[in-house]
Scaffold this active site. Structure first.
Site, short mmCIF file in Angstrom:
data_model
loop_
_atom_site.label_atom_id
_atom_site.label_comp_id
_atom_site.label_asym_id
_atom_site.label_seq_id
_atom_site.Cartn_x
_atom_site.Cartn_y
_atom_site.Cartn_z
N GLY A 26 0.89 -1.06 0.07
CA GLY A 26 0.11 0.18 0.06
C GLY A 26 1.06 1.40 0.16
O GLY A 26 1.93 1.20 -0.04
N ILE A 83 1.61 4.06 2.31
CA ILE A 83 2.25 4.11 3.33
C ILE A 83 3.40 2.89 3.26
O ILE A 83 4.64 3.14 3.92
CB ILE A 83 1.69 4.71 4.70
CG1 ILE A 83 0.82 5.71 4.26
CG2 ILE A 83 2.59 4.86 5.60
CD1 ILE A 83 0.00 5.99 5.56
N ASN A 111 -6.35 -3.68 -2.21
CA ASN A 111 -6.41 -2.08 -2.44
C ASN A 111 -5.01 -1.70 -3.02
O ASN A 111 -4.55 -0.56 -2.72
CB ASN A 111 -6.91 -1.25 -1.41
CG ASN A 111 -6.95 0.33 -2.01
OD1 ASN A 111 -7.63 0.36 -2.92
ND2 ASN A 111 -6.95 1.36 -1.03
N SER A 113 -4.46 7.08 13.65
CA SER A 113 -5.06 8.08 12.96
C SER A 113 -5.39 9.20 14.07
O SER A 113 -5.82 8.90 15.28
CB SER A 113 -6.10 7.81 12.34
OG SER A 113 -6.79 8.82 11.64
N TYR A 155 -14.76 3.65 10.27
CA TYR A 155 -13.40 3.51 10.18
C TYR A 155 -12.67 4.25 11.35
O TYR A 155 -11.79 3.53 11.98
CB TYR A 155 -13.21 4.46 8.92
CG TYR A 155 -11.51 4.67 8.92
CD1 TYR A 155 -10.47 3.85 8.70
CD2 TYR A 155 -11.22 6.12 8.94
CE1 TYR A 155 -9.42 3.98 8.74
CE2 TYR A 155 -9.59 6.28 8.96
CZ TYR A 155 -8.86 5.40 8.95
OH TYR A 155 -7.59 5.63 8.93
N LYS A 179 -9.93 2.33 14.62
CA LYS A 179 -8.79 2.82 15.08
C LYS A 179 -8.74 2.75 16.61
O LYS A 179 -7.99 2.33 17.33
CB LYS A 179 -8.40 4.21 14.49
CG LYS A 179 -8.10 4.21 12.83
CD LYS A 179 -6.79 3.16 12.63
CE LYS A 179 -6.71 3.06 11.18
NZ LYS A 179 -5.50 2.29 10.76
N PHE A 213 -1.46 12.10 10.78
CA PHE A 213 -2.18 13.11 10.39
C PHE A 213 -2.29 12.77 8.79
O PHE A 213 -2.79 11.73 8.48
CB PHE A 213 -1.65 14.51 10.60
CG PHE A 213 -1.94 14.66 12.23
CD1 PHE A 213 -2.99 15.63 12.47
CD2 PHE A 213 -1.17 14.44 13.04
CE1 PHE A 213 -3.32 15.63 14.04
CE2 PHE A 213 -1.36 14.40 14.38
CZ PHE A 213 -2.40 15.30 14.94
N ASN A 214 -1.99 13.56 7.84
CA ASN A 214 -2.36 13.42 6.45
C ASN A 214 -1.17 13.10 5.68
O ASN A 214 -0.50 14.08 5.08
CB ASN A 214 -3.36 14.54 5.95
CG ASN A 214 -4.53 14.90 6.50
OD1 ASN A 214 -4.81 14.79 7.76
ND2 ASN A 214 -5.75 14.45 5.84
N PHE A 228 -14.80 20.90 -0.62
CA PHE A 228 -16.05 20.81 0.32
C PHE A 228 -16.18 21.64 1.33
O PHE A 228 -15.44 21.56 2.41
CB PHE A 228 -16.29 19.41 0.64
CG PHE A 228 -16.44 18.12 -0.43
CD1 PHE A 228 -17.49 17.99 -1.13
CD2 PHE A 228 -15.11 17.45 -0.75
CE1 PHE A 228 -17.58 17.15 -2.22
CE2 PHE A 228 -15.14 16.53 -1.69
CZ PHE A 228 -16.36 16.44 -2.33
N ARG A 251 -19.10 18.53 3.28
CA ARG A 251 -19.28 17.10 3.29
C ARG A 251 -19.42 16.53 4.81
O ARG A 251 -18.75 16.73 5.72
CB ARG A 251 -18.17 16.50 2.79
CG ARG A 251 -18.06 14.82 2.31
CD ARG A 251 -16.88 14.41 1.52
NE ARG A 251 -15.80 14.87 2.04
CZ ARG A 251 -14.39 14.57 1.63
NH1 ARG A 251 -14.40 14.01 0.50
NH2 ARG A 251 -13.15 14.80 2.17
#
Length: 345
Positions: A12, A14, A37, A127, A154, A158, A183-184, A223, A299
Site C-alpha cells: 500500500g 504508506i 487495494n 490516526s 473507520y 482505530k 495526520f494526513n 467541500f 461533506r
C-alpha cells in the site's frame, strides 16, 4: 544479524514507502498483503529503489491459519508494522461490518500469534481521527487530548484497536507496542517508482488534485468554504509520506532495542495546519500546472480543523518531518506524470 520486520499492507501507499526506509536502514522485510487495494507491481518499485526485493506473501489477515503459516515460514520475524486495513471513511459508513471485520479481526490474529512466535513488538498505524474535532484550547492537539466519539466506523476501528492493544498488554502479554497517530500523509517517493495509487475515484485530496491536473478528472471539488478558518476551507496537517515512513523506522528501533514503556503513543505530523485551498494553490505554484476546481457544499463527517503537536515524537523518537510542502506536492505531480508515462493513468 539484520532484524526481520513483518509489514502488513506493505504494498500500500504508506507500507511501500516504509518498506523502502526499513530496507535502507538495514532491516529485512516480509510483506503480507492481500492486494485488495494495491498492486503486486509495487514490489518492482521497491526493488528499483533499494536493490532488494522484499519477501511477499499474499495473505488475508482475517484468516488466522494463513497468518500463522507466515510466522512459521519466517521464524526470524522480531517486529510487526501493521498498516493493513480498510480506510475509506465514506465506505465505512455504508459497510460498517466489513470495516469491523477487516480492521479488528486482523489485529487480533496478529496479537494472538506474537507471543507464540517470540515477536517482540508491534507498531500500530492509528490516526488523528481519534481526536475528532479538538476544542480550540486543544489545538495543536497533543497525545493527551481527549479521545472523542468517532464520526465513522473507520475512525471507530482505530479507537477500538488502540484499546485492544492496551488491554492485551495490560493483561500481561509479553510484547510492546508503539501507536502512531498519523495526520494526513501525502506525496510520493522522489524516485517516482512508488506513490499513492488508489483504486477507483480517489478519496484523498492529493490524488484528486493530481488526477484533475493531468485530465483524468474533470474538476476538483473543495467541500465547504464557510468553515471557521482564515480562508473558509478545512485545515489539516499534511505530512510527507517519506518523512512518515522514517518515523516508523525510529519507532521500530525503539520497540526492539530500547527499554521503554510497554505501550507508547506518538502523534506523527508536521505540527502545522494547512487549508485545502492553500494545498491547491501550493500545488499550482510548485508545478506551474493549473487545477480546475470549484467549491461544493460541506461533506458529512469532515472535521473543520486539526493539526498535531509533535513535540513528543521530535524529542523521544528523535524524528522530525522536514520536507517543505512545495517539494512534497512536486513529488506527487512527478508520480502522476510517471503513471501517465507508464500508461497506467
Amino acid at each position: 544479524m539484520k532484524q526481520t520486520i513483518l509489514v502488513t499492507g506493505g504494498t500500500g501507499f504508506i507500507g511501500s514507502h516504509t518498506t523502502v526506509e526499513l530496507q535502507q536502514a538495514g532491516y529485512n522485510v516480509v510483506i503480507v498483503d492481500n492486494l485488495s487495494n494495491s498492486k503486486i507491481e509495487v514490489l518492482d518499485g521497491i526493488e528499483k529503489i533499494t536493490g532488494v526485493r522484499p519477501a511477499f506473501e499474499n495473505v488475508d489477515l482475517r484468516e488466522k491459519d494463513a497468518v500463522e503459516a507466515v510466522f512459521a515460514k519466517y521464524p526470524e520475524i522480531e517486529g510487526i508494522i501493521h498498516f493493513a486495513a480498510s480506510k475509506a471513511v465514506g465506505e465505512s459508513v455504508e459497510k460498517p461490518l466489513l470495516y469491523y471485520r477487516n480492521n479488528i479481526v486482523s489485529l487480533i490474529n496478529l496479537l494472538e500469534l506474537m507471543p507464540k512466535y517470540n515477536v517482540k513488538g508491534i507498531i500500530f498505524s492509528s490516526s488523528c481521527t481519534v481526536y475528532g474535532q479538538p476544542s480550540e484550547d486543544n489545538l495543536p492537539v497533543t497525545e493527551e487530548a481527549p479521545i472523542q466519539k468517532a464520526l465513522s466506523p473507520y475512525g471507530n476501528t482505530k479507537q477500538i484497536n488502540e484499546e485492544i492493544i492496551c488491554d492485551y498488554i495490560h493483561s500481561g502479554a509479553p510484547i510492546k507496542s508503539i501507536i502512531l497517530r498519523y495526520f494526513n500523509p501525502i506525496g510520493a517517493h522522489p524516485s517516482a517508482y512508488i506513490g499513492e495509487l488508489p483504486n477507483g475515484v480517489p478519496m484523498n485530496l492529493i490524488p484528486f488534485v493530481t488526477q484533475t491536473a493531468i485530465g483524468v478528472r474533470k474538476e476538483l471539488k473543495i467541500f465547504g468554504n464557510d468553515y471557521n478558518t482564515p480562508d473558509g476551507t478545512c485545515i489539516r496537517d499534511y505530512i510527507y509520506v517519506v518523512d512518515l515512513a522514517k518515523a516508523h523506522v525510529a519507532a521500530m528501533a525503539r520497540v526492539l532495542d530500547q527499554e521503554t514503556d510497554a505501550v507508547e503513543v506518538f502523534n506523527v505530523g508536521t505540527g502545522t495546519g494547512v487549508s485545502t485551498l492553500e494545498v491547491v494553490e501550493g500545488f499550482e505554484k510548485a508545478t506551474g500546472v493549473k487545477v480546475n476546481w470549484s467549491y461544493a457544499p460541506r461533506r458529512e463527517g469532515d472535521i473543520e480543523k486539526v493539526w498535531g503537536n509533535v513535540d513528543k515524537a521530535n524529542k523521544v523518537l528523535g524524528w522530525k518531518a522536514e520536507t517543505p510542502l512545495e517539494d512534497v506536492l512536486a513529488s506527487a505531480w512527478k508520480w502522476q506524470e510517471k503513471l501517465r508515462e507508464d500508461g497506467i493513468m
